[in-house]
Design a protein around this motif. Structure first.
Motif, mmCIF file in Angstrom:
data_model
loop_
_atom_site.group_PDB
_atom_site.id
_atom_site.type_symbol
_atom_site.label_atom_id
_atom_site.label_comp_id
_atom_site.label_asym_id
_atom_site.label_seq_id
_atom_site.Cartn_x
_atom_site.Cartn_y
_atom_site.Cartn_z
ATOM 1 N N TRP A 265 48.748 32.205 40.691
ATOM 2 C CA TRP A 265 49.609 31.644 41.640
ATOM 3 C C TRP A 265 50.854 30.688 41.380
ATOM 4 O O TRP A 265 51.804 30.790 41.937
ATOM 5 N N ILE A 268 53.789 32.872 40.623
ATOM 6 C CA ILE A 268 54.008 33.553 41.649
ATOM 7 C C ILE A 268 55.058 32.605 42.551
ATOM 8 O O ILE A 268 56.177 32.907 42.866
ATOM 9 N N ASP A 269 54.802 31.425 42.302
ATOM 10 C CA ASP A 269 55.241 30.227 43.190
ATOM 11 C C ASP A 269 56.831 29.992 42.400
ATOM 12 O O ASP A 269 57.698 29.575 43.275
ATOM 13 N N ASP A 273 62.132 35.359 46.164
ATOM 14 C CA ASP A 273 61.712 35.438 47.467
ATOM 15 C C ASP A 273 61.047 36.712 47.391
ATOM 16 O O ASP A 273 59.909 36.766 47.968
ATOM 17 N N LYS A 276 58.053 37.116 45.050
ATOM 18 C CA LYS A 276 57.090 36.171 45.485
ATOM 19 C C LYS A 276 56.209 36.826 46.905
ATOM 20 O O LYS A 276 55.090 36.801 46.723
ATOM 21 N N GLU A 277 57.011 37.406 47.676
ATOM 22 C CA GLU A 277 56.256 38.033 48.844
ATOM 23 C C GLU A 277 55.427 39.099 48.043
ATOM 24 O O GLU A 277 54.444 39.415 48.569
ATOM 25 N N THR A 280 52.333 37.965 46.360
ATOM 26 C CA THR A 280 51.517 37.337 47.439
ATOM 27 C C THR A 280 50.736 38.240 48.315
ATOM 28 O O THR A 280 49.412 37.930 48.444
ATOM 29 N N ASN A 281 51.278 39.165 48.628
ATOM 30 C CA ASN A 281 50.761 40.297 49.427
ATOM 31 C C ASN A 281 49.578 40.855 48.764
ATOM 32 O O ASN A 281 48.356 41.137 49.260
ATOM 33 N N ARG A 283 47.936 39.900 46.172
ATOM 34 C CA ARG A 283 46.769 39.188 45.647
ATOM 35 C C ARG A 283 46.005 39.008 46.945
ATOM 36 O O ARG A 283 44.916 38.685 47.120
ATOM 37 N N ALA A 284 46.628 38.636 47.995
ATOM 38 C CA ALA A 284 45.899 38.526 49.543
ATOM 39 C C ALA A 284 45.115 39.893 49.846
ATOM 40 O O ALA A 284 43.880 39.531 50.264
ATOM 41 N N SER A 287 42.441 40.817 46.711
ATOM 42 C CA SER A 287 42.088 40.002 45.799
ATOM 43 C C SER A 287 40.644 40.217 44.953
ATOM 44 O O SER A 287 40.477 39.839 43.650
#
Length: 309
Positions: A265, A268-269, A273, A276-277, A280-281, A283-284, A287
């Motif tokens: 994470w 990714i931060d 953008d 990152k998006e 983030t998607n 990993r969400a 997972s």
């Protein structure tokens, strides 16, 4: 001070791969020579190969390679296979005596097509039907292990050093346009014939070096979708993850690889953008499919090779 080569560091297994992008045949002796160079990264508790394009006379049939511990296991498994598939050929896989390989199972192969009536009644497509049949045998038939189930390809594996396994299966009699190979150095899982690499389902095969520390999370995730991890080693789950992501979710190959190897994470931060998006998607949504631990993986398929680490 000990120098490199003076002490054995059990840092994992050996993996290798060869492909001819034009589809020209490569003799099995070449991959044996390749993996033999890494002899010291194995300890004799497992070696194996996957070969693509080796069964041109049966290219439209599924080729099932099966280990049997007993005659009863073979009888029960064959009864199941002959009921669910139209089997044209059933034969022992040719082997030769190799002094270092002993006490092995009975090894057979079958070429056949799914029984269309049973497949229609099961309301599955062809590939899902094959996966479910293989899963049922490996989970419920004691002493029978289907370790290869693709078209025009096959896995060959045993307990032994990989170069000895190649000699045992007489792989110099086979030509393939794609080969993968593995020499095993198991650290926390048993060394047995079914646990040797490659691991396979349909046309996907995996060879792996390292350790999957996220195995329990990955296993719980993938078994929600009907898969069963029965081979007593962490690598098996990677094969099923790729099959699920590529076949069920129809992800592009590079996206499936990103799912398994998504960054931490904090990394990714720091991304722009768009990236990152994207991560983030991933990993969400996936997972449970994120694979942790030090590893290198080669995925073989009829689409080519993919390597990740």
């Amino acid at each position: 001070m000990l120098k490199e080569g003076q002490v054995r560091i059990p840092s994992g297994c050996a993996i290798a791969a060869i492909i001819d992008k034009k589809g020209n045949p490569i003799n099995g002796s070449e991959i044996i020579k390749s993996i033999a160079l890494m002899h010291d990264r194995s300890n004799g508790l497992g070696g194996g190969f996957a070969a693509y394009g080796i069964y041109p006379d049966h290219k439209d049939d599924y080729a099932f390679h099966v280990f049997y511990d007993t005659k009863d296991a073979r009888q029960k498994c064959e009864e199941y296979l002959f009921k669910h598939f139209n089997v044209d050929v059933a034969e022992r896989i040719p082997t030769k005596k190799v002094e270092s390989i002993e006490n092995g199972p009975d090894i057979w192969r079958y070429f056949g097509k799914p029984n269309r009536v049973r497949m229609r009644d099961a309301r599955m497509d062809e590939q899902e039907y094959v996966v479910q049949c293989v899963t049922k045998v490996n989970a419920n038939f004691d002493g029978a292990y289907i370790f290869s189930s693709g078209k025009n390809m096959g896995c060959f594996k045993a307990v032994g050093y990989p170069e000895d396994v190649g000699e045992f299966f007489m792989l110099d009699h086979y030509d393939a346009y794609l080969w993968t190979a593995h020499g095993r150095f198991p650290t926390n899982t048993p060394g047995w014939w079914g646990g040797a690499h490659p691991f396979n389902i349909l046309d996907w095969s995996i060879v792996h070096n390292g350790e999957i520390s996220s195995y329990d999370a990955n296993r719980r995730y993938i078994e929600q979708f009907g898969y069963k991890c029965t081979m007593q080693t962490d690598t098996e789950v990677i094969t099923y993850l790729f099959d699920h992501l590529l076949r069920h979710h129809e992800l592009p190959m590079d996206v499936a690889a990103d799912v398994l190897t998504a960054p931490e994470w904090d990394e990714i931060d720091r991304m722009d953008d768009e990236r990152k998006e994207y991560f983030t998607n991933l990993r969400a949504i996936y997972s449970g499919a994120l694979v942790n631990g030090p590893f290198s993986v080669i995925l073989g398929s009829n689409k080519g090779l993919l390597a990740i680490n």
